[in-house]
Design a protein around this motif. Structure first.
Motif, mmCIF file in Angstrom:
data_model
loop_
_atom_site.group_PDB
_atom_site.id
_atom_site.type_symbol
_atom_site.label_atom_id
_atom_site.label_comp_id
_atom_site.label_asym_id
_atom_site.label_seq_id
_atom_site.Cartn_x
_atom_site.Cartn_y
_atom_site.Cartn_z
ATOM 1 N N PHE A 90 42.982 48.626 30.029
ATOM 2 C CA PHE A 90 42.856 48.988 31.395
ATOM 3 C C PHE A 90 41.330 49.937 31.392
ATOM 4 O O PHE A 90 41.396 50.666 30.575
ATOM 5 N N THR A 91 40.636 49.678 32.517
ATOM 6 C CA THR A 91 39.464 50.174 32.784
ATOM 7 C C THR A 91 39.295 50.693 34.189
ATOM 8 O O THR A 91 39.463 50.026 34.909
ATOM 9 N N PHE A 148 40.169 33.888 34.164
ATOM 10 C CA PHE A 148 40.754 33.275 32.983
ATOM 11 C C PHE A 148 39.401 32.796 32.272
ATOM 12 O O PHE A 148 38.520 32.077 32.474
ATOM 13 N N ALA A 149 39.516 33.092 30.943
ATOM 14 C CA ALA A 149 38.517 32.899 29.961
ATOM 15 C C ALA A 149 39.308 32.363 28.480
ATOM 16 O O ALA A 149 40.361 32.862 28.163
ATOM 17 N N ARG A 207 43.220 43.850 31.916
ATOM 18 C CA ARG A 207 42.806 42.699 31.127
ATOM 19 C C ARG A 207 43.731 42.392 29.932
ATOM 20 O O ARG A 207 44.105 43.268 29.176
ATOM 21 N N PHE A 208 44.223 41.378 29.894
ATOM 22 C CA PHE A 208 45.176 40.905 28.805
ATOM 23 C C PHE A 208 44.629 39.700 27.892
ATOM 24 O O PHE A 208 43.938 38.943 28.574
ATOM 25 N N THR A 267 42.673 36.939 30.533
ATOM 26 C CA THR A 267 42.950 36.952 32.032
ATOM 27 C C THR A 267 42.718 38.286 32.589
ATOM 28 O O THR A 267 43.015 39.389 31.837
ATOM 29 N N GLN A 268 42.055 38.141 33.681
ATOM 30 C CA GLN A 268 41.479 39.380 34.145
ATOM 31 C C GLN A 268 42.587 39.548 35.348
ATOM 32 O O GLN A 268 42.816 38.627 36.272
ATOM 33 N N ALA A 269 43.201 40.803 35.557
ATOM 34 C CA ALA A 269 44.073 41.059 36.764
ATOM 35 C C ALA A 269 43.419 42.232 37.330
ATOM 36 O O ALA A 269 42.351 42.823 37.399
#
Length: 623
Positions: A320-321, A228-229, A283-284, A276-278
């Protein structure tokens, strides 16, 4: 010598293209996602902190170069003509936040009010970008990215400089990174007594100087906790500039000197975001903020007109990556509200909301190809949905790189154009958006190993329809104009030695009004730049540049200051600049710059005196 591509914005202004070295840079403006330049089917030039300091440039208008047409010296009104498009077709961003002023007559941005002390990087995207950012981005995008982060927790910096025509500048700030936190803070003050922007050839020239002041406070921070950032930016910019009149004489059409006229402009902005990274490459991110602009004019201290705008915005996107494929989708919302009190019009207060959905994709395939695509739908309360798209392909046949792109864009009619009423303007709420379609073909070639010689060229075409123009007989703005923008760009760069490089860039622009066949004003057909950079020993760095701006159409005035033509001719001009830096020690650097070395007399635009020969000397400190 790394990134010589962007050593000076003079090269950028003529459509300079990336070299093989610069293509390894990562930019965000073209796709909203950090992407290597070599994968993009577009020209994206960059000016970073090292370039700003090596060239000793102070303002955004100086950094951008000859595509920025400034009505006098620092602080004066500045328009930006990217690839021959109108200035209102250039979108300005601050770290991705839209800056174009909704309260100005055509919602364009004034590129003459920004100084560079708080700036880490400028990215200039040439070509349509409405499929990424929505309205305004027909000619391109200028994204101003603030300072943030560093190798240590606390890295203070400061600058002081003095120059000709009573110019002085001070900068103080700090940046750094510690653990999960990175930040940047700065305060900058710039002032100049200026010079008389009425040209000496005009009899109304009195020698009364037109000065300016610009004060800027900026901050940027990011807290990255892994999964989270949080991040935020803020900036407040206050500017004022004296200017001269176009309303002198018995018929109020005379270019006249007036010591009592002054513009004031304050712009503040903020944005907060979180992401936030899932797992699985997802990533959202959500963000939101506000931009406020407050402009006014005074005559002998008495306010003659004023305008305010508030732009609230929010954005949510998911990315999405996976391997070399990136997909991003998002929702955007903006509400703009303006309050104006023009000198010759009734007060206006009106607002409008808009929403958008967008999709952006990039992928690498077959070892040597990169494809990029985007589509966006913007919905306005007044005129419904506007759909834009862009497609591009890059082929890497090292040492040869080829690319092609096609895109559409639009410019929404401003709130003032639609709703402002006065003795001279009835307003036109039925205005349609201006629309464009563009294509580009480009190539870059490393002709000699080790990038000792690189060549590149681009060919582009843009067609703009439904352009808005004021019609005196109807006392309102209407959709009547069509424009054709054709152009070609070429560059050659050579490493003469290990400590010197030379670059030549040329741009041909044919920008015409299709309704009458005339050349569009303030867009020269020919322009070129010669740029040389050398490192003389370990301490002394030199940058020399010479740029030529060709003859062009403009609104012209005779030597008495009287209006002559709305489509007259203004002669071309050439000016040179020399910048030098000297490392005193690891914490201090002296810098100097001489502009207009030959003291060329020129006007850009017509009836506005170009800056005379001037010098700046300063000291830069880092700890």
């Amino acid at each position: 010598m790394r990134k010589f591509l962007s050593a000076t914005a003079l090269a950028l202004s003529l459509g300079a293209a990336p070299t093989a070295q610069a293509e390894e840079e990562i930019v965000v403006t073209a796709t909203r996602t950090p992407t290597p330049l070599s994968r993009l089917p577009a020209r994206v030039e960059t000016i970073d902190r090292a370039d700003i300091e090596a060239n000793a440039v102070v303002t955004l208008a100086e950094a951008i170069g000859s595509n920025a047409v400034q009505a006098g010296g620092a602080g004066q009104q500045t328009s930006m003509f990217l690839r021959g498009a109108n200035s209102k077709h250039a979108l300005a961003l601050f770290d991705g936040v839209r800056l174009n002023d909704a309260s100005s007559p055509n919602a364009q941005y004034d590129f003459g009010l920004d100084t560079l002390g708080a700036i880490e990087r400028i990215e200039v995207l040439r070509g349509p970008a409405s499929a990424i950012y929505g309205s305004d981005a027909i000619g391109g995008v200028v994204n101003i990215i603030p300072r943030r982060g560093g190798a240590d927790a606390f890295e203070p910096f400061a600058e002081a400089a003095f120059g000709s025509v009573g110019t002085r500048r001070g900068l103080i700030g700090a940046a750094g990174a510690s653990g999960a936190l990175e930040y940047g803070l700065s305060a900058e003050a710039f002032a100049t007594d200026g010079y008389d922007i009425i040209p000496r050839r005009i009899t109304t020239h009195t020698g009364d100087p037109d000065g300016a002041e610009i004060n800027t406070f900026a901050g940027s921070a990011r807290l990255d906790l892994g999964a989270f950032a949080l991040d935020g930016i803020a900036r407040v910019r206050q500017a004022s500039a004296e200017f001269d009149s176009f309303s002198g004489g018995a018929f109020f059409d005379l270019r006249a000197d007036d010591p009592d006229l002054e513009n004031q402009a304050t712009q503040s902005l903020w944005r907060l975001g979180g992401e936030t990274q899932a797992g699985g490459g997802w990533r959202f991110r959500v963000s939101g903020g506000q931009v406020r602009s407050d402009r006014s004019e005074t005559d002998a201290g008495v306010q003659t007109n004023a305008a305010k705008s508030t732009q609230d915005f929010a954005d949510a996107n998911i990315r999405f990556t996976q391997s070399s494929t990136v997909l991003a989708a998002g929702l955007a919302y903006e509400r703009a509200e303006i309050k104006t009190q023009p000198q010759f019009a009734g007060p206006l207060r009106v607002g409008e909301a808009q929403a958008a959905v967008y999709l952006i994709g990039q992928t690498h395939f077959a070892d040597r190809f990169d494809a990029t695509g985007s589509v966006r739908i913007d919905h306005y309360e007044s005129f419904g949905a506007q759909t834009t798209f862009a497609l591009g392909l890059v082929a890497d046949f090292a040492p040869l790189r080829l690319f092609a792109s096609y895109g559409t864009a639009f410019k929404a009619p401003s709130l003032s154009e639609r709703f402002e009423t006065s003795l001279f303007n009835l307003g036109n709420p039925e205005l349609d958006p201006e629309r464009s379609r563009s294509w580009e073909l480009g190539a870059d070639w490393a002709a000699l190993a080790g990038d000792r010689l690189t060549l590149g060229a681009s060919l582009y075409q843009t067609r703009v329809e439904n352009q808005i123009e004021y019609v005196f007989s109807q006392s309102r703005n209407v959709n009547i104009k069509r424009a054709s923008l054709d152009g070609a760009e070429f560059y050659a760069e050579a490493a003469a030695t290990s400590w010197a490089r030379l670059r030549l860039a040329y741009a041909w622009t044919d920008a015409r009004d299709d309704t009458n066949g005339r050349q569009l004003t303030r867009r020269p057909e020919h322009g070129w730049t010669l740029l040389a950079r050398a490192q003389a020993g370990e301490r002394l760095g030199l940058v020399f540049s010479w740029r030529y701006v060709g003859e062009r159409a403009d609104v012209t005035y005779d030597d008495a200051g009287a209006f002559v033509s709305g489509a007259g001719r203004t002669p071309g001009f050439g000016i040179g600049a020399l910048a030098a830096t000297f490392d005193v020690n690891q914490h201090a650097e002296m810098f100097a710059r001489i502009d207009n070395i030959t003291d060329e007399t020129y006007e850009q635009p017509a009836a506005f005196a170009g800056a005379p020969r001037s010098a700046t000397l300063g000291l830069r400190a880092r700890f």
